[in-house]
Design an enzyme around this catalytic site. Structure first.
Site, PDB file in Angstrom:
ATOM      1  N   CYS A  96      -5.311  -6.272  -4.692  1.00 21.58           N
ATOM      2  CA  CYS A  96      -5.658  -5.690  -3.406  1.00 21.58           C
ATOM      3  C   CYS A  96      -7.134  -5.979  -3.150  1.00 21.58           C
ATOM      4  O   CYS A  96      -7.990  -5.612  -3.974  1.00 21.58           O
ATOM      5  CB  CYS A  96      -5.413  -4.182  -3.471  1.00 21.58           C
ATOM      6  SG  CYS A  96      -6.010  -3.317  -2.002  1.00 21.58           S
TER       7      CYS A  96
ATOM      8  N   CYS B 296      -6.513 -10.006   2.769  1.00 17.45           N
ATOM      9  CA  CYS B 296      -5.741  -8.804   2.476  1.00 17.45           C
ATOM     10  C   CYS B 296      -4.402  -9.283   1.941  1.00 17.45           C
ATOM     11  O   CYS B 296      -3.767 -10.165   2.533  1.00 17.45           O
ATOM     12  CB  CYS B 296      -5.536  -7.990   3.755  1.00 17.45           C
ATOM     13  SG  CYS B 296      -4.349  -6.641   3.557  1.00 17.45           S
TER      14      CYS B 296
HETATM   15  N1  DGL Z   1      -3.279  -4.936   0.455  1.00 18.13           N
HETATM   16  C1  DGL Z   1      -4.597  -4.400   0.514  1.00 18.13           C
HETATM   17  C2  DGL Z   1      -5.662  -5.485   0.593  1.00 18.13           C
HETATM   18  O1  DGL Z   1      -5.492  -6.493  -0.005  1.00 18.13           O
HETATM   19  C3  DGL Z   1      -4.942  -3.363   1.522  1.00 18.13           C
HETATM   20  C4  DGL Z   1      -3.937  -2.734   2.334  1.00 18.13           C
HETATM   21  C5  DGL Z   1      -4.262  -1.300   2.697  1.00 18.13           C
HETATM   22  O2  DGL Z   1      -5.043  -1.078   3.644  1.00 18.13           O
HETATM   23  O3  DGL Z   1      -3.721  -0.455   2.018  1.00 18.13           O
HETATM   24  O4  DGL Z   1      -6.674  -5.333   1.185  1.00 18.13           O
END
Ligand code: DGL
Length: 264
Positions: free
Chosen positions: A74, A186
């Site tokens: 993430c 993201c």
């Molecule tokens: N999947 C996460 C990222 O890579 C963030 C998503 C969220 O806001 O929870 O930034």
């Protein structure tokens, strides 16, 4: 539970495409995946609060799963908490951060776009990354956190019209800024790679970090998984959610090789 799995965490389903990338380099590795649905979406959380949440969650997960290494799949969590996690826990953490370096190599116009959550776009970590690896480029950041919910709620398969409605403006801004490369900053956005590439058109290359991250996991894991896994039924990879199980989550998890979905 598999012995010493790679523990992968995201706020939801965003990290699953990274598991596939790692599996293709390390077919013998076992995984535990945690979707922190109770903390979702990370991009809208206060950074100090997110750091605190992750420190607590990992204390519990490390004790329980005894992982060989951790993949923080993430971007938001990585830019906010990677340093604090590495300081607190004596385990290797591989983070996922926007692939600014490959984009700088690729860009001919020296104009790069980064599409990410508002939190990632605002964090100092991203600004330092840009200074370090794309100092000679103009880097245009664009927050597009609304896509995260769309992806999560549709289990990675939103209708193309909904995607266009949701990201049309953000895409338009980056195209107007004249970028020739756009980094998906993201992990949730990976599910929309093809649709985003279509929307940006052939003059823009959409870049993500899966390959680089998978190579880094392989380097850090060394020969930990080279002997292969036992093949016992109890060794099935598990996906945990801090929220609620659902049929949609189960079928998506199965597509990524997680035979068991459990509430944490
Ligand atoms: N999947 C996460 C990222 O890579 C963030 C998503 C969220 O806001 O929870 O930034």
């Amino acid at each position: 539970m598999a012995e010493h799995p790679i523990l992968v965490l995201d706020s939801g389903i965003g990290g699953l495409p990274y598991v596939s990338a790692v599996r293709s380099l390390m077919p013998a590795a076992s995984f535990s995946y945690v979707a922190d649905h109770a903390g979702f979406p990370y991009g809208e959380r206060d950074p100090a609060d997110l750091r605190h949440r992750l420190l607590q969650l990992f204390a519990l997960l490390i004790e329980r799963e005894r992982p060989a290494l951790i993949l923080l799949a993430c971007n938001t969590a990585s830019v906010v908490a990677l340093e604090a996690l590495r300081e607190r826990f004596a385990l290797p953490f591989v983070g996922v951060v926007p692939a600014v370096k490959p984009a700088a190599h690729h860009s001919r116009t020296r104009r790069i776009g980064v599409l990410a959550t508002a939190r990632t776009v605002e964090e100092r970590y991203l600004h330092d990354l840009v200074q370090q690896f794309a100092g000679e480029c103009v880097v245009v950041t664009q927050a597009a956190g609304e896509i995260v919910r769309l992806v999560e709620e549709s289990y990675g398969a939103p209708a193309p019209q909904a995607v266009r409605r949701c990201v049309g403006e953000a895409v338009g801004r980056l195209v107007e800024a004249g970028v020739d490369s756009v980094v998906l900053g993201c992990t949730h956005f990976i599910y929309l790679l093809e649709e985003l590439q279509r929307l940006f058109g052939p003059g823009v290359t959409v870049i993500d970090s899966r390959e680089g991250v998978a190579r880094q996991v392989q380097r850090v894991a060394g020969n930990h998984y080279s002997a292969g896994r036992g093949g016992l039924a109890e060794d099935a990879d598990s996906l945990y959610t801090t929220g609620r199980c659902s049929a949609g989550l189960e079928s998506l998890a199965a597509r990524f090789g997680f035979d068991k979905v459990l509430e944490l």
